[in-house]
Design a protein around this motif. Structure first.
Motif, PDB file in Angstrom:
ATOM      1  N   GLN A   1     -33.702  17.086  17.715  1.00 25.97           N
ATOM      2  CA  GLN A   1     -33.146  16.866  16.377  1.00 25.97           C
ATOM      3  C   GLN A   1     -34.232  16.676  15.335  1.00 25.97           C
ATOM      4  O   GLN A   1     -34.080  17.086  14.185  1.00 25.97           O
ATOM      5  CB  GLN A   1     -32.215  15.653  16.401  1.00 25.97           C
TER       6      GLN A   1
ATOM      7  N   ASP B   1     -26.721  22.022  18.287  1.00 25.38           N
ATOM      8  CA  ASP B   1     -25.973  22.903  17.387  1.00 25.38           C
ATOM      9  C   ASP B   1     -25.595  24.217  18.069  1.00 25.38           C
ATOM     10  O   ASP B   1     -25.708  25.292  17.476  1.00 25.38           O
ATOM     11  CB  ASP B   1     -26.802  23.219  16.130  1.00 25.38           C
TER      12      ASP B   1
ATOM     13  N   ASP C   1     -22.100  11.747  17.912  1.00 24.04           N
ATOM     14  CA  ASP C   1     -23.085  12.328  16.987  1.00 24.04           C
ATOM     15  C   ASP C   1     -24.526  12.115  17.453  1.00 24.04           C
ATOM     16  O   ASP C   1     -25.449  12.729  16.933  1.00 24.04           O
ATOM     17  CB  ASP C   1     -22.895  11.773  15.570  1.00 24.04           C
TER      18      ASP C   1
END
Lengths: 431, 590
Positions: free
Chosen positions: A111, A140, A221
């Protein structure tokens, strides 16, 4: 006289020719190195990860002799530090082509520096691997990592101690933690041995418990702490305290004590990842006295299964020169080579996460140390059942908070306060 | 072979010159490089030992600061009540046990910040058999083994000291990188009761970082303990080995206070520097392998190559220059001897350096002078001959005049006026030709007139019993011959050939043979013993000439001198058969 002159001149020319040739030699070497493909791999643990990479390299070399795989051993802490330093500085110059990253830490790198890693989606099919490995290794929807070893958890038990306490291996199939504590009490009473050993600074047991219920320290998340209202975590904490209260835990504070505890026969079980197999088998005198049963599940938390994970790591390709070659290398080895996985199981004891590998012969071997149990096959089976969770970016940061809070909890603090305080601390810290 | 030797002879000078230069250049190059290398070696070794003793104190400082951190950490552990409790109190139950482990680990983590600068693994073991390691993945492998190891025994023997030891036994993992362990017994201050042992372990590979940056090929560091075992070294193969030699050198240097020692250790000629580390009870030894270090500093190969290169270039230049110098000398030497073969025109090509040019010029000048001198000498001789000849020719015998004039007088008395006039005419004509320039030539036709006049006068004087006949080839009239060259032979024939009888014949013949004009005077007189113009006796023949004093020999010499050796006079004569005189002359039109 002319002849003499000619000879002298010729020898002089020859001398200069020789010396100039010498000077050129290293240059040529340098050029040659640039010409042939060379990739560098960083990993830790010579016996395990490095050994696996060496075997992959050998297997690949048989098919593609052009590629030179340069394996460098570093301590895991060093790799993390070097990666952070390099990526922070925004340079990939000093970084390797392939790097091994622990699954718990993977997201923090992916990330933070997604462009520093090479997207392997075209090389690796996520479906080929155990589902739970895909969470940490992708971002993603792009697959960045090639899943390597499974940290699939099991409960290693001493059948002889259990028998003394009046239990058989069959009694331990698919139990919950309540039952586990009950058995522990019996064992302690009958044999005087603790049921398990724990390091107060390592909450691996808690992690395994909550993952078996599909929960984690962080929300989906990957960044928001998920502590205060986490039912699974709450039950895990309560279970942990219950074990302490039942006085079935032997404390340890480091790896050698941990290994020493079961090698010396001081504990009757080890709830942990499959990678401990080698350490268990190191004490050959205990052959036949061990069995591996499915990981216990949480009693009250819905969705908890008899499968979990502890540790495990995956291979990543950095966005540097030679990345295509590295990706192709990984695709043909850890990404698809079933034979390689058989070798890893038999020679290193590493259980991979490639689903197809489980069909191989090596996985079906009965292990006499575990009383003829087909341990690998069981682990492979459980691997597929491990709930997929997002380890997120802050697993270790949160754990540091929980270690302290756990002590408070054991010291008498109310569970809700413990988790609430931990939540508050985590929120300030990870922001 | 001979030819080769001959060629060699001419290059003797060059070879000598070149050989001397060759030997000197090589000697100078060799000596210079050897002396330079030796000097730089000496200088280098001196500097090296000075720098290295400084480096050693630096390393020592590194070790001391490491030791200081360890001591601080160990004091903190010693004074820490929580740790003491962890190591002494028995476990009551899981909860308290876990808590004591947790607290001990917290304390140890805090204390480890003292040694955070170093990759040190801290381990404590207690009398209650509890233990804790900050990081036990590498060391210790097994607590049980550690408890029974020599490491622990040695620590307990000297409980008050911080003891540094090399440990190879308690290591886990496959790569056997040994560790250096600092250990110390934990004891109560007041009672002196020992309640545990504290270990600090550092991997040898990390330990050597204190000095590794100062080492290089041939510049090695070894750390020895008191028993001579090499505890740590940048040379991996030495670690754990016993080297008593080195220990005794180190001890000797320690006792005598030497900075360095030149010894032979580990089979190499080395410079050894040593420093005793009292807190460790180790010797820090710096080994400088002279050969290797020097080979790194002085690149013998390059020096040798450069030397050889310079020598070669110098030799080529010397070769070319000395060749150029001696080449002209050689040329001189080759050209000069030819002069011995009467070849004074052998001029030398003037080339080469200034000196050689001057020498060549002088030689050529000398040749010029010599030729000039020779030419002058020949000229003088010619002149002398001519002068001699003309002097002779000028002397018309007075008897001839007297006799002729007497005959004319008789003719006049007899009244034979015509004959007297003819005689006088002949005499006039004869005198006219004789008195003129003696060196002039005249045509055969004119000479014939002179001869006829002379013969006419003689016939008047002595009668014409001796007939003179002339046979002249038609193509010979135009050729020129020296004046009065035939006359002496006719005179000889008149007065010597016919002494025993009154009559006889004289033939005068002119003819051409190839490129030679041949004039023959033949008589049928008494003849004479074979004439040889080389024989001085025969020159006497001409001494009593009437007309002129010119001898036959003189005629021959004169012709030879004027026209060359192939011309001259030949006389063939036999007693009673007459004489044949043959005069060879070149064909001249003027």
């Amino acid at each position: 006289m002319k002849k003499l002159l000619a000879v002298v001149l010729a020898s002089f020319v020859l001398l200069t020719a020789c010396s100039s040739k010498e000077n050129n030699a290293p240059n040529n070497g340098g050029n040659a190195a640039e010409g042939t493909k060379e990739i560098t791999v960083w990993a830790w643990d010579k016996a395990f990860n490095i050994g696996a990479m060496e075997r992959a390299s050998e297997a690949y070399k048989a098919k593609n002799p052009d590629l030179k795989v340069n394996i460098v051993e570093n301590a895991q802490a060093d790799i993390i530090q070097k990666l952070n330093a390099g990526l922070n500085a925004g340079t990939t110059k000093s970084l390797p082509t392939i790097v091994l990253i622990e699954d718990y830490r993977a997201q923090s790198f992916l990330q933070a520096y997604p462009e520093a890693f090479f997207d392997l989606s075209e090389f690796i099919k996520a479906d080929d691997f155990a589902d739970y490995k895909i969470g940490p290794t992708s971002l993603d929807g792009k697959q960045y990592g090639v899943p390597f070893d499974s940290g699939v958890a099991g409960l290693y038990v001493r059948t002889d101690y259990l028998e003394q306490a009046g239990y058989k291996v069959a009694d331990l199939q698919d139990i919950d933690w309540k039952k586990f504590i009950e058995i522990g009490k019996a064992v302690k009473e009958k044999t005087g041995k603790s049921l398990l050993t724990q390091d107060p600074n390592d909450l691996g047991l808690i992690r395994m418990m909550i993952q078996s219920a599909g929960s984690w320290y962080l929300k989906e998340d990957g960044t928001t702490p998920n502590l205060a209202d986490n039912a699974a975590l709450k039950e895990a904490f309560e279970t942990y305290k219950a074990m302490m209260d039942a006085d079935i835990v032997k404390a340890n504070s480091d790896w050698s004590q941990f290994v020493g505890a079961f090698n010396s026969g001081e504990v009757a079980s080890i709830p942990t990842g499959n990678w401990i197999t080698a350490s268990v088998k190191a004490e050959a005198s205990q052959s036949g006295k061990w069995a591996v049963v499915p990981f216990p599940k949480l009693t009250t938390t819905a969705g908890s299964v008899h499968a979990s994970n502890l540790g495990g790591s995956s291979w990543y390709v950095m966005n540097v020169d030679g990345k295509e070659a590295a990706a192709e290398f990984l695709k043909q080895t850890f990404g698809s080579d079933v034979d390689l996985y058989q070798k890893l199981v038999t020679e290193i004891g590493a259980i991979g996460t490639l689903k197809a590998a489980a069909a191989g012969d090596a996985y079906k071997q009965a292990d006499e140390f575990f009383g003829g149990q087909k341990v690998i096959e069981d682990f492979a089976k459980w691997t597929e059942q491990i709930p997929n969770v997002n380890y997120g970016m802050h697993t270790y940061a949160v754990e540091d908070i929980l270690v302290v809070e756990m002590q408070n909890y054991l010291g008498g603090k109310a569970i809700d306060d413990v988790l609430k305080d931990a939540q508050a601390q985590a929120e300030t810290q990870v922001k | 072979m001979r030819g080769f030797l001959d060629r060699f002879k001419y290059h003797g000078l060059f070879i000598k010159l070149f050989m001397v230069t060759l030997v000197s250049i090589i000697t100078v190059a060799l000596l210079t490089s050897l002396v330079t290398i030796q000097m730089s070696e000496k200088l280098f070794m001196n500097t090296f030992s000075i720098t290295n003793s400084k480096i050693i104190s630096q390393i020592k400082a590194n070790f001391e600061s490491f030791n200081y951190s360890i001591v601080t950490a160990s004091n903190n552990v010693q004074q820490n009540g929580t740790i003491k409790g962890f190591l002494t109190n028995p476990d009551l139950n899981s909860t308290t046990s876990l808590k004591s482990y947790y607290q001990a680990s917290q304390q140890m983590e805090r204390i480890q910040s003292n040694v955070a600068a170093y990759p040190v693994m801290m381990t404590i073991t207690g009398v209650n058999r509890k233990s804790h390691s900050n990081d036990s993945t590498y060391w210790p492998n097994s607590l049980e083994k550690l408890r029974n190891s020599m490491l622990t025994v040695n620590t307990l023997v000297e409980p008050k000291r911080l003891l540094y030891q090399l440990d190879k036994e308690n290591i886990s993992g496959l790569d056997k990188d040994p560790v250096i362990v600092a250990s110390r017994a934990l004891m109560e201050r007041t009672s002196g009761n020992q309640y545990g042992i504290l270990y600090f372990a550092i991997k040898e590979s990390d330990f050597k970082r204190f000095y590794a940056s100062f080492t290089s090929g041939g510049n090695d560091v070894a750390i020895l303990d008191q028993s001579g075992i090499i505890v740590s070294s940048n040379r991996q193969e030495l670690i754990g080995k016993e080297n008593l030699d080195l220990l005794s050198h180190a001890q000797e240097m320690e006792q005598k206070g030497l900075t360095f020692k030149d010894v032979n250790v580990l089979g190499e000629n080395s410079l050894v520097l040593s420093e005793y580390l009292p807190v460790y009870d180790f010797y820090l030894v710096n080994l400088i392998n002279k050969k290797e270090v020097l080979s790194e500093m002085v690149d013998f190969k390059t020096v040798a190559l450069i030397c050889v290169g310079i020598v070669l270039v110098a030799l080529i230049i010397v070769f070319l220059i000395s060749r150029r110098l001696t080449k002209s000398l050689t040329l001189l030497a080759r050209q000069m001897p030819r002069i011995a073969e009467n070849n004074f025109d052998n001029y030398i090509t003037v080339s080469g350096s200034y000196e050689i040019k001057e020498l060549g010029k002088a030689y050529n000048y000398m040749l010029d002078e010599l030729n000039e001198y020779v030419r002058k000498l020949i000229q003088t001789q010619k002149d002398q001959r001519n002068a001699e000849l003309s002097a002779l020719q000028m002397q018309i015998n007075p008897h001839f005049l007297y006799n002729t004039l007497a005959s004319v007088k008789i003719l006049v008395q007899q009244g034979n006026k015509e004959k007297a006039a003819a005689t006088i005419n002949s005499l006039i004509s004869l005198l006219q030709n004789t008195v003129g320039n003696i060196s002039e030539t005249i045509s055969v036709a004119q000479e014939l007139v002179n001869l006829k006049n002379y013969v006419f006068i003689n016939h008047v004087r002595y009668g014409d019993q001796i007939a003179v006949n002339y046979f002249i080839a038609d193509d010979c009239y135009g050729y020129h011959i020296p004046k009065l060259i035939i006359q002496p032979f006719i005179e000889n024939a008149f007065f010597h050939a016919f002494q025993e009888r009154k009559d006889g014949h004289i033939y005068v013949l002119f003819s051409r043979e190839d490129e030679t004009l041949v004039c023959e005077v033949v008589d049928n007189g008494v003849g004479m013993e074979g004439y040889d113009h080389e024989n001085p006796d025969h020159s006497a023949i001409s001494t009593s000439h009437f007309f002129s004093g010119i001898g036959i020999r003189n005629v021959h010499d004169r012709i030879s001198l004027l026209y060359g050796e192939e011309y001259g006079v030949e006389i063939v004569s036999n007693i009673g058969e007459g004489t044949r005189v043959k005069i060879k002359l070149p064909l001249h039109k003027t």
